[in-house]
Structures are given as C-alpha cells and as structure tokens.
Scaffold this motif. Structure first.
Motif, short mmCIF file in Angstrom:
data_model
loop_
_atom_site.label_atom_id
_atom_site.label_comp_id
_atom_site.label_asym_id
_atom_site.label_seq_id
_atom_site.Cartn_x
_atom_site.Cartn_y
_atom_site.Cartn_z
N MET A 56 0.89 -1.77 -0.27
CA MET A 56 0.08 0.48 -0.34
C MET A 56 0.33 1.29 -0.32
N GLY A 57 2.03 1.43 0.80
CA GLY A 57 3.07 2.52 0.97
C GLY A 57 3.45 2.86 -0.38
N LEU A 59 2.30 1.95 -3.19
CA LEU A 59 1.19 2.25 -4.45
C LEU A 59 1.53 4.21 -3.99
N LEU A 60 1.00 4.12 -2.97
CA LEU A 60 0.69 5.23 -1.96
C LEU A 60 1.84 6.79 -2.62
N ARG A 61 3.15 6.35 -2.49
CA ARG A 61 4.06 7.45 -2.94
C ARG A 61 3.93 6.96 -4.41
N ARG A 62 3.85 6.07 -5.20
CA ARG A 62 4.13 6.38 -6.94
C ARG A 62 2.79 7.02 -7.37
N LEU A 63 1.53 6.68 -7.31
CA LEU A 63 0.04 6.95 -8.15
C LEU A 63 -0.31 8.94 -7.33
N PRO A 64 -1.29 9.47 -7.94
CA PRO A 64 -1.92 10.38 -7.45
C PRO A 64 -2.75 10.11 -6.37
N LEU A 65 -2.84 11.65 -6.30
CA LEU A 65 -4.47 11.15 -5.38
C LEU A 65 -4.48 10.11 -3.84
N PRO A 66 -2.79 9.89 -3.35
CA PRO A 66 -3.01 8.72 -1.92
C PRO A 66 -4.17 8.31 -1.12
N TRP A 67 -4.46 9.87 -1.07
CA TRP A 67 -5.90 9.56 0.44
C TRP A 67 -7.23 9.19 -0.45
N THR A 154 5.55 4.35 6.46
CA THR A 154 6.88 3.43 5.24
C THR A 154 6.81 4.30 4.75
N VAL A 155 5.68 5.90 3.64
CA VAL A 155 5.05 7.11 3.58
C VAL A 155 5.93 8.13 3.96
N LEU A 156 5.70 8.14 4.81
CA LEU A 156 6.38 9.26 5.95
C LEU A 156 7.92 9.08 5.88
N ILE A 157 8.29 8.03 5.89
CA ILE A 157 9.52 7.45 6.49
C ILE A 157 10.07 7.83 5.34
N SER A 158 9.31 7.27 4.14
CA SER A 158 10.55 7.00 3.12
C SER A 158 10.73 8.30 2.20
N ASP A 159 10.05 9.41 2.36
CA ASP A 159 9.72 10.72 2.16
C ASP A 159 10.68 11.95 3.24
N ALA A 160 11.37 11.13 4.00
CA ALA A 160 11.94 11.57 5.13
C ALA A 160 13.61 11.32 4.34
N LEU A 161 13.67 10.19 4.70
CA LEU A 161 14.37 9.68 4.09
C LEU A 161 15.51 9.88 2.33
N ASN A 171 1.18 14.30 1.86
CA ASN A 171 0.61 13.83 2.83
C ASN A 171 -0.71 14.24 3.92
N LEU A 172 -0.87 15.90 4.22
CA LEU A 172 -1.50 16.09 5.58
C LEU A 172 -2.96 14.86 4.67
N PRO A 173 -4.01 15.35 3.46
CA PRO A 173 -5.65 15.09 3.46
C PRO A 173 -4.71 13.24 3.62
N LEU A 174 -3.89 12.33 3.44
CA LEU A 174 -3.36 11.23 3.65
C LEU A 174 -3.76 10.86 4.78
#
Length: 328
Positions: A56-57, A59-67, A154-161, A171-174
């Motif tokens: 899930m993480g 796909l949420l990073r790669r695709l638009p409108l993750p929320w 996964t999304v938040l930490i991946s974005d930070a790294l 990520n706020l809407p997510l």
C-alpha cells in the motif's frame, strides 16, 4: 520469496502447535489439523502483516491522489488477509476473534443499525453471502488499522529519507483520511461488536484518561512505526545503532501502552485476572510474575516486529524508495 516465506512460517506454526502443553483451542486452530494448503494460506496471512502495508505504501507514494486510494487499498489488503485466514483456520477460531455474525441471529439484528443494516435484506435472499460478508467486514475493521498505519509510516519515513519535495501538501489529506478510517474501524470493532471477547480485556479508563478501546490504537500505531523503523535498519537506510536504540525505546513504550490499555481486573470463568497476565501467559488463576510478564511480552513483541519488518522488506526493498514519486 513471499511464497517460500509463507510456507516456512506456516510449517513453523504447525510445528509449534504440535508441541506438548499447547492449549486445545490453539491446537485445533487449522482445518483438519492443517493440510499443506491450510498452513500455506496461514503463512501468507502472517507475511501479509507487513507486506500488505508496504505494498500500500509503495502505491501511495507512486500514484496521484493517495488519500483517495487509501480506503480501497486498505479494503483490498484486508480482504486478501481474510480469505487467507478463512482458508486456513476453523470457523470457531474466526468466531473467537470477530464473533458470530449478527445477521444470522434474528434477536440481535437490530444491533447492526445503522452501519450494517444493509445486510438484513441480503440475508433474506442470500443468507450465506450475508453471513460471509458481515464476517469479512468485521475482520477488515479489526485488521485494517495495521496495514493502514504501516503504509502511512512507510510513506512518511520514505519521504524523509529521500528528501522528497512537496510532501506536506500531499501527505496532509492522507493523514486525515487515515484518521477517519481508524475512527470507522474502531466504531465497527467496539460499538458494533458481535462479541465481547476483545472489549472485556480493555480498560474502561486508562491512566491517561482515555478508554482502553482508544489507547489500543496507539499501541498498534507504535507497533507499526517500530516495524517500519526496524525495516529501515534491516535495509541499511539508517544508522544501525541509532535505529536499534529507537527500536528498543519504541518497544518499551509499546509495552507500557499495552499494559495501560488493558483491564487490571477481568471477571470471567469464575476467576478474576489481569488482562495482561492472560494475554502474556494464558493464566487466569495465578497472577504472573512481573519478570515473566515482561520477558514473554518483550519476546512476543520482538517476534511480531521482526515478522512485520521482514514482510515490509520482501515487498519494499531499499531501492524502491528512490523511485520517483507522484506529486499530485
């Protein structure tokens, strides 16, 4: 890799359940003692504890409108997990977890309103389908918070790294969507429960003033965060020693949260016992020693963490972090 891991885990669980001293309700967990298909499906369920959220993480990073994608992805992962469990364990084992479907009990059908009352007309036409669907929905509500939170961290930490740009706006809407889904899951698990097997173990009020049914989601969130941190350590994305220190601190915090969320006294089967003692040792008659409770709890948590982290790693190796993410 997932197939091999699932088979090995299933065989290991079957071996453990065959050892002397295992309670009968666990020994009879699998259909017909556990065929190869049963234990393989159960192994897939265990592997999915981490890999589902990681998928899930990714796909949420790669695709638009993750929320917008989060709810259907969470439902899909939960349904896959339910099918794996449905094909591996007995109905009695599932009912211990989620309860007997209320749609099949005329005297309790009113308890389905307003969220699940659409099942009542379906029950009159297709009772088997309605019963299966209610069980699936209840399981999804119980299971979904873990993959949702694993995906989120996964999304938040991946974005930070990876120092991704525009993450706050994306990520706020997510985060809001994830919070709403957790509220919905809690409502189905607590307010529309078909069994009190879980609720009776939770404290009505905890040390921090929240009901145990709310604080338990902080436990799940801490566990999910710790699993993602451990994955980052295993994938060599962070400093090993700093990462392991963070894992140890989060483990201690998670144990404290769990202890705080559970009832100090549960009256059942003619005995009064601490919920934590029952979960850690299965003991109802004799209070468990603090040292034993801590050792068992820490060991169990370490095993669960490792399983989830390895599941994340099988689905999301380190190189996947650096795939270009969508900014929509």
């Amino acid at each position: 890799m997932l197939t091999v891991a699932a088979l090995l885990i299933g065989l290991s669980v079957r071996l453990l359940l065959s050892l002397p001293g295992v309670p009968d309700n666990l020994r009879t967990l699998f259909w017909n003692g556990g065929s190869l298909l049963n234990i393989f499906c159960f192994g897939l369920f265990i592997v999915g504890l981490g890999s589902g959220g990681a998928w899930m993480g990714a796909l949420l990073r790669r695709l638009p409108l993750p929320w917008l994608l989060l709810p259907p992805l969470a439902l899909a992962v939960s349904m896959i997990a339910y099918v794996c469990l449905f094909l591996s364990v007995t109905p009695e084992s599932l009912h211990d977890l989620i309860g007997v479907p209320l749609v099949d009990q005329a005297a309790r059908q009113a308890e389905l309103k307003p969220l699940l009352d659409f099942l009542i007309p379906l029950q009159q036409v297709r009772p088997g389908v309605a019963k299966w669907l209610e069980s699936a929905i209840r399981f999804a509500a119980l299971y979904a918070p873990l993959p949702i939170l694993v995906a989120l961290f996964t999304v938040l930490i991946s974005d930070a790294l990876t120092l991704s740009a525009g993450t706050a706006r994306r990520n706020l809407p997510l985060l809001i969507c994830a919070g709403l889904l957790l509220v919905l899951c809690r409502s189905l698990v607590v307010d529309y429960a078909a069994t009190d097997n879980l609720q009776e173990l939770l404290a009505e009020r905890t040390l921090v003033g929240l009901p145990g049914s709310v604080l338990i989601y902080a436990v799940i969130a801490t566990l999910a965060l710790n699993a993602v941190v451990l994955w980052a350590v295993l994938a060599r994305l962070v400093n090993r020693w700093a990462g392991m220190l963070a894992v140890a601190i989060l483990m201690a915090f998670c144990y404290w949260l769990l202890d705080a969320s559970l009832a100090p006294a549960v009256e059942k089967y003619g005995a009064t016992f601490r919920a934590m003692d029952f979960l850690m040792t299965g003991e109802r008659r004799v209070p468990a020693a603090n040292a034993l409770r801590i050792v068992v709890g820490s060991t169990a948590q370490a095993v669960v963490l490792l399983v989830i982290a390895l599941g994340i790693y099988t689905m999301l190796p380190a190189r996947a972090l650096f795939h270009r993410r969508s900014n929509a």
